[in-house]
Design a protein around this motif. Structure first.
Motif, PDB file in Angstrom:
ATOM      1  N   GLY A  87     -22.072   2.935  30.028  1.00  0.00           N
ATOM      2  CA  GLY A  87     -23.266   3.773  30.049  1.00  0.00           C
ATOM      3  C   GLY A  87     -24.508   3.051  30.514  1.00  0.00           C
ATOM      4  O   GLY A  87     -25.614   3.356  30.061  1.00  0.00           O
ATOM      5  N   VAL A 114     -24.452   6.044  34.165  1.00  0.00           N
ATOM      6  CA  VAL A 114     -25.197   7.297  33.984  1.00  0.00           C
ATOM      7  C   VAL A 114     -25.405   8.005  35.316  1.00  0.00           C
ATOM      8  O   VAL A 114     -25.338   9.239  35.388  1.00  0.00           O
ATOM      9  CB  VAL A 114     -26.543   7.067  33.259  1.00  0.00           C
ATOM     10  N   LEU A 119     -17.858  10.224  29.345  1.00  0.00           N
ATOM     11  CA  LEU A 119     -18.450   8.893  29.512  1.00  0.00           C
ATOM     12  C   LEU A 119     -18.265   8.096  28.229  1.00  0.00           C
ATOM     13  O   LEU A 119     -18.704   8.515  27.151  1.00  0.00           O
ATOM     14  CB  LEU A 119     -19.945   9.023  29.830  1.00  0.00           C
ATOM     15  N   GLU A 152     -19.080   4.703  26.081  1.00  0.00           N
ATOM     16  CA  GLU A 152     -20.024   3.593  25.924  1.00  0.00           C
ATOM     17  C   GLU A 152     -19.762   2.927  24.577  1.00  0.00           C
ATOM     18  O   GLU A 152     -19.759   3.594  23.546  1.00  0.00           O
ATOM     19  CB  GLU A 152     -21.463   4.097  26.004  1.00  0.00           C
ATOM     20  N   LEU A 210     -28.420   4.621  26.473  1.00  0.00           N
ATOM     21  CA  LEU A 210     -27.848   4.494  27.807  1.00  0.00           C
ATOM     22  C   LEU A 210     -28.921   3.957  28.754  1.00  0.00           C
ATOM     23  O   LEU A 210     -30.114   4.152  28.536  1.00  0.00           O
ATOM     24  CB  LEU A 210     -27.346   5.854  28.298  1.00  0.00           C
ATOM     25  N   THR A 268     -30.841   8.954  27.972  1.00  0.00           N
ATOM     26  CA  THR A 268     -29.767   9.271  27.027  1.00  0.00           C
ATOM     27  C   THR A 268     -29.797  10.746  26.638  1.00  0.00           C
ATOM     28  O   THR A 268     -28.764  11.435  26.671  1.00  0.00           O
ATOM     29  CB  THR A 268     -29.897   8.398  25.765  1.00  0.00           C
ATOM     30  N   VAL A 328     -20.390  12.345  25.896  1.00  0.00           N
ATOM     31  CA  VAL A 328     -20.560  10.904  25.697  1.00  0.00           C
ATOM     32  C   VAL A 328     -19.799  10.495  24.445  1.00  0.00           C
ATOM     33  O   VAL A 328     -20.038  11.035  23.359  1.00  0.00           O
ATOM     34  CB  VAL A 328     -22.048  10.525  25.571  1.00  0.00           C
TER      35      VAL A 328
END
Length: 483
Positions: free
Chosen positions: A10, A15, A30, A32, A47, A106, A117
């Motif tokens: 991330g 991103v 995604l 992270e 992020l 974010t 996420v």
């Protein structure tokens, strides 16, 4: 049915890859690992956290970074509009207030209806395709080991250093003046907190030693029509004696041990060279490098100092300032001792010390194609600094390339290769076409872009024409992409 893309990482590349794919109709997952697992340099779970400088470099179209920004905006960048909202004064450069910037990136990405996420570490390359690995230069050891089976086991590295940050209230503003080099400020405005007309509110202007500028790059010259009180940087002027005393202490200072002491040789990326390493190249290296006084006359004397240390604003409130070009690997105690020798920083409060970290990247010419796909492994893409680009902006841009490529693969469309005349396309071609025996990290620059058929001698005109050609080529590419 919408295609699906999986992304690991991330940071800036991750991103932008996620945004590029989701904005074109793909579902994106995604991963992270922060804040569940932190790295040596990250502080938050946000992020796109900025861990080095807060600057995205020049916004002018006469610079390659300015052209790259323009291209990214036309391709639908996520980070650049948010960066503009959280911009802080930095002359012609785009610099941001770190935390609000990352927090908004974010929030915006997590709010996208096609983006999910997931906060957990991915320890090995999963089977899902298309997959984008955008874990950056600080890829976890487990994932890096897993990636080796796809890249042939070959990886390279360099060490990257970060500059320290100090508080405004701890500075002696009577010894500091505000100016942008040669007056290059995007926002001509009154001096900021605590600095008026080049003199701090705390007292009268400090006298400049009569020896300042002798036999060096800062030889005293009268200012010609430049109002140095109006600028975006705080400037700490040094006389020749002050500069030499600082230089002697710097070259003799004790450095921190690298994260990987088993490495036989520490390899630095030239653009992020620790200031103490630069100093060891010679007595005057800093005075012709990060401490060069050219274009920065002291408004209190009308003369150019022998050397200057510049501080750049790091948050919108103007309470935090970073030492420009002073990335370092010195021990923290040495940083306090030596950097407090800089006029105006005698009692500086360091809220962030310079640190060094190891950056890993693949030998892209052996491994990647022009869409950042790993050769021999359809659907596996790399993005960001792990590909061999250097810088936030370049990492984000390569993330866009991988995101678009993954989306097109997921939707059964033909691959999209950016024209080499564009700044972003030139970066991709550099990564793929450079001699793998001489491959090294690269920033966006006009040198890697194809030459003009008839190249003018004037550098500014040449840059203008390359920028104009790049944006026209990108517009044609976008028309094809959307056709």
């Amino acid at each position: 049915m919408a295609g699906e893309v999986t992304i690991i990482g991330g940071g800036f590349a991750g991103v932008e890859a996620a945004w590029a794919a989701a904005s074109r109709g793909c579902r994106v997952t995604l991963y992270e690992m922060r804040p569940q697992r932190m790295t040596a340099v990250h502080r938050t779970g946000d992020l796109a956290e900025l861990v080095c400088s807060n600057s995205f470099k020049s916004s002018l179209l006469t610079s390659a970074s300015g052209v790259l920004k323009a291209e990214m905006r036309r391709l639908g960048s996520l980070i650049l509009p948010i960066a503009e909202k959280h911009r802080v004064p930095a002359g012609e450069a785009l610099a941001v207030d770190r935390e609000p910037f990352s927090q908004e990136v974010t929030a915006v990405l997590e709010a996208h209806p096609l983006v999910t996420v997931v906060r957990r570490e991915v320890a090995e390359i999963p089977s899902e395709r298309p997959l984008i690995v955008a874990t950056g230069p600080l890829t976890s050891p487990a994932l890096a080991e897993s990636l080796k089976s796809y890249t042939g086991g070959e990886s390279l590295y360099f060490y990257d250093a970060v500059a320290p940050t100090v508080t405004l209230e701890s500075l002696d503003l009577s010894r500091i003046y505000r100016a942008s080099r040669r007056g290059k400020s995007l926002e001509r405005r009154a001096a900021g907190p605590g600095v008026r007309d080049g003199v701090g509110e705390g007292g009268p202007a400090a006298a400049t030693s009569p020896e300042a500028g002798k036999e060096g790059p800062g030889s005293e010259q009268r200012s010609r029509g430049h109002d140095a009180s109006d600028g975006d940087y705080l400037n700490c002027p040094l006389t020749r004696a002050e500069y030499l005393a600082f230089w002697r202490e710097l070259v003799a200072a004790e450095a921190a041990v690298p994260h990987n002491p088993e490495d036989e040789k520490v390899v630095y990326f030239e653009m992020c060279m620790p200031v103490e390493e630069l100093a060891r190249r010679g007595e005057r290296t800093l005075a012709y490098g990060p401490m060069k006084p050219i274009g920065l006359p002291d408004p209190r004397t009308g003369r150019r100092p022998y050397a200057v240390v510049q501080l750049r604003q790091e948050n919108k409130a103007g309470t935090l300032w970073g030492l420009v070009g002073f990335q370092t690997r010195l021990k923290w105690g040495e940083q306090r001792r030596i950097f407090r020798m800089i006029p105006g920083l005698e009692n500086a409060e360091f809220v962030r010390y310079g640190v060094m970290h190891r950056n890993t990247y693949v030998n892209a010419p052996r491994i990647l194609d022009l869409t950042m796909q790993v050769r021999g492994h359809p659907g596996l893409f790399l993005a960001g600094q792990i590909t061999g680009v250097e810088g936030y902006l370049e990492s984000a841009a390569i993330g866009m390339v991988a995101g678009i490529a993954a989306q097109r693969l997921a939707d059964g469309l033909l691959p999209a290769v950016l024209p080499p005349e564009t700044a972003l396309g030139a970066l991709c071609h550099y990564l793929v076409e450079t001699d793998p025996r001489r491959f090294a990290p690269m920033n966006a620059n006009f040198g890697i872009m194809p030459e003009l058929p008839q190249s003018p001698r004037d550098k500014r005109e040449k840059a203008r024409l390359k920028a104009e050609r790049a944006l026209k080529a990108l517009d044609r590419f976008i028309a094809w992409l959307e056709g």
